[in-house]
Design an enzyme around this catalytic site. Structure first.
Site, PDB file in Angstrom:
ATOM      1  N   HIS A  96       0.823  -1.212   0.000  1.00  0.00           N
ATOM      2  CA  HIS A  96       0.000   0.000   0.000  1.00  0.00           C
ATOM      3  C   HIS A  96       0.858   1.263   0.000  1.00  0.00           C
ATOM      4  O   HIS A  96       2.055   1.250   0.298  1.00  0.00           O
ATOM      5  CB  HIS A  96      -0.961   0.002   1.186  1.00  0.00           C
ATOM      6  N   CYS A 148       2.533  -5.063   7.010  1.00  0.00           N
ATOM      7  CA  CYS A 148       2.269  -4.840   5.589  1.00  0.00           C
ATOM      8  C   CYS A 148       3.442  -4.108   4.932  1.00  0.00           C
ATOM      9  O   CYS A 148       4.317  -3.569   5.609  1.00  0.00           O
ATOM     10  CB  CYS A 148       0.978  -4.049   5.403  1.00  0.00           C
TER      11      CYS A 148
END
Length: 537
Positions: A429, A448
């Protein structure tokens, strides 16, 4: 072990095998004592369902110990491969080639041959599995290595062996990719340099800058010369040539390329050849764990390199810096492979339960208006006013609300995320925290992967399905609405961890063992019998 030594040893082994096996096989006509051979073979393979089934289906006929050309070729190919396992960083003692040769030479009856037949097949299957899929089970070494290793069915290997030219078949066992071949080449290079004395003395300094002179600079110069970064020189000064060499070294080790031999650069320079060789051997083991079919187009995230790459036909198409999970027990990014299905442009951040109750709930207990960019929702999806909530009544177990952050430039996920659905809730992301990408070591996330150039990453992914991917992306982005964009051709994603890796051209790259995983893998390999031998460096 050098390649020349391996070839000499193999020659001696084959000469011994030729004498001993010829004696045995010429002393036992094809049909002599068949029952004794079959009985011994059946006893030997009885505990292995696959082997027992294979021999039962072929009538307990030999594939190794007969006197046919095929049996001789298979024996020779097996002995050759066993004599060269060190080239692959495998534990030679595990296969006991010397013991096999001794028992083959001592065989005097059909029963002896039956026992040896079974032993050769068991050795072959163990060797094949180790070469194809690795010596270790990844999850048993480190729980964050979630990789699902593909194992070839034993019957498939036995069938391949008996239906293919043996030497050609054995060459297919190890990974066939360019990365594995280049790692093996680096292993041989390091071993050759070790035999010549290694890289010499370490650099006795904490920092050296251009313009410096004296004994520490000489040590730096000599180390760089031995490593191949600098031409031979008698200069005692940190001149332009030394600075250029330092920058090249920094590039190959993931360091800031400022030409200054600071603390991290000197630490990397002083890593021994032994440690670098361990990294290479571990990387070879890791290559055996990774699926051989990575995908014509795939995404490669190397956690130690803090990078994400889009690869097409094994060629680099796009690369960006990345931030990975913090080196803490509940934040380290796991290793696994999955398939990217879609992008989410203008994403909502659904705050993970662990972050909601462990980080934000304590803040809201102290101040109900803390983290005001976040919103609360009940179990029916309705937004809840903070003024209506007694945060002091809740704890990590009974907190009943979901916490979300709506799309915005301040959203923790930035303006786009890339989804490859997985049970670990890991994705790639954007991020509003751009300053972190300037850091040399970038482990800051909850697990992440944050991308420095997410828009360009998206353009590349969409280029296969949109004539003008940039215009398309921004037309969706400008709506401000959360939008899912499916990838018409899904893309495999591989989160890997390599402290040694190669490039199509140029030197082998080395990185720090940020999570300590490669050290644990090496310890497990060493326990399994892998060794470096007597080396310097």
């Amino acid at each position: 072990m050098t390649l020349a030594k391996t070839r000499r040893d193999f020659g001696l082994l084959m000469a011994a095998a030729a004498i001993s096996l010829t004696t045995v096989f010429t002393g036992h006509p094809a049909m002599a004592q068949v029952t004794a051979f079959r009985q011994a073979l059946a006893e030997t393979v009885a505990s292995d369902r696959d082997l027992a089934g294979f021999y039962r289906d072929n009538g307990f006929a030999p594939i190794w110990t007969g006197d046919s050309a095929g049996d001789r070729a298979r024996r020779k190919a097996l002995v050759r491969t066993l004599s060269e396992v060190d080239l692959h960083g495998l534990p030679a003692a595990r296969y006991d080639l010397a013991g096999l040769m001794e028992r083959m030479g001592a065989a005097r009856s059909s029963r002896d041959l039956g026992l040896i037949e079974g032993e050769l097949s068991r050795t072959f299957l163990r060797l094949a599995r180790d070469m194809q899929s690795g010596v270790l089970v990844p999850s048993k070494v480190d729980n964050d290595i979630k990789r699902e290793v593909l194992y070839v069915d034993p019957i498939t290997n036995l069938t391949g062996l008996t239906t293919t030219e043996p030497r050609a078949f054995f060459r297919t066992l190890a990974p066939q990719g360019n990365e594995y071949a280049r790692l093996m080449k680096e292993k041989l290079r390091l071993e050759h340099l070790m035999a010549q004395g290694g890289w010499g003395a370490t650099v006795p300094a904490s920092i050296l800058k251009p313009g410096a002179a004296g004994a520490p600079v000489v040590a730096l110069r000599n180390r760089l010369i031995r490593m191949g970064y600098l031409a031979r020189s008698a200069s005692q000064h940190y001149d332009a040539s030394v600075q250029t060499a330092v920058q090249a070294f920094q590039a190959d080790h993931g360091l800031e390329q400022d030409g200054v031999a600071g603390a991290s650069t000197i630490a990397a320079l002083n890593v021994s050849m032994q440690e670098r060789l361990k990294s290479v051997i571990v990387a070879m083991e890791r290559e055996r764990w990774l699926t051989p079919n990575r995908g014509k187009r795939h995404i490669l995230v190397n956690l130690t390199d803090f990078s994400a790459r889009i690869m097409d036909d094994d060629h680099l198409t796009f690369e960006t810096r990345a931030v990975i999970g913090k080196n803490a027990s509940d934040r380290r990014s796991p290793e696994f492979s999955d398939v990217m299905e879609h992008l989410v442009i203008n994403p909502t951040w659904h705050v993970p339960r662990s972050i909601a109750v462990n980080e934000y709930l304590p803040q809201m207990k102290r101040n109900r208006n803390a983290a005001s960019h976040l919103r609360l929702y009940d179990s029916r999806g309705r937004e809840v006013s903070r003024g209506a909530v007694n945060f002091g009544a809740y704890n990590a177990r009974n907190f009943p609300f979901a916490i979300k952050q709506p799309p915005s430039t301040r959203n923790a996920l930035g303006l786009v995320k890339f989804i490859f659905p997985n049970k670990y809730n890991i994705y790639l992301h954007d991020t509003p925290q751009k300053a972190l990408f300037a850091r040399e070591k970038r482990d800051f996330s909850h697990g992440c992967i944050r991308l420095q150039q997410p828009f360009d990453f998206a353009y590349q992914l969409l280029s296969k399905q949109e004539d003008d991917p940039k215009t398309f992306f921004h037309s969706v982005l400008n709506t401000g609405r959360e939008t899912h964009v499916p990838l018409k051709t899904q893309v495999p994603v591989h989160l890997i961890y390599r402290t040694a890796f190669t490039k199509a051209k140029g030197r082998t790259q080395y990185r720090d063992d940020v999570y300590g995983r490669d050290a644990r893998i090496w310890q497990a390999l060493e326990k399994a019998g892998v060794s470096l031998g007597a080396v310097q460096g």
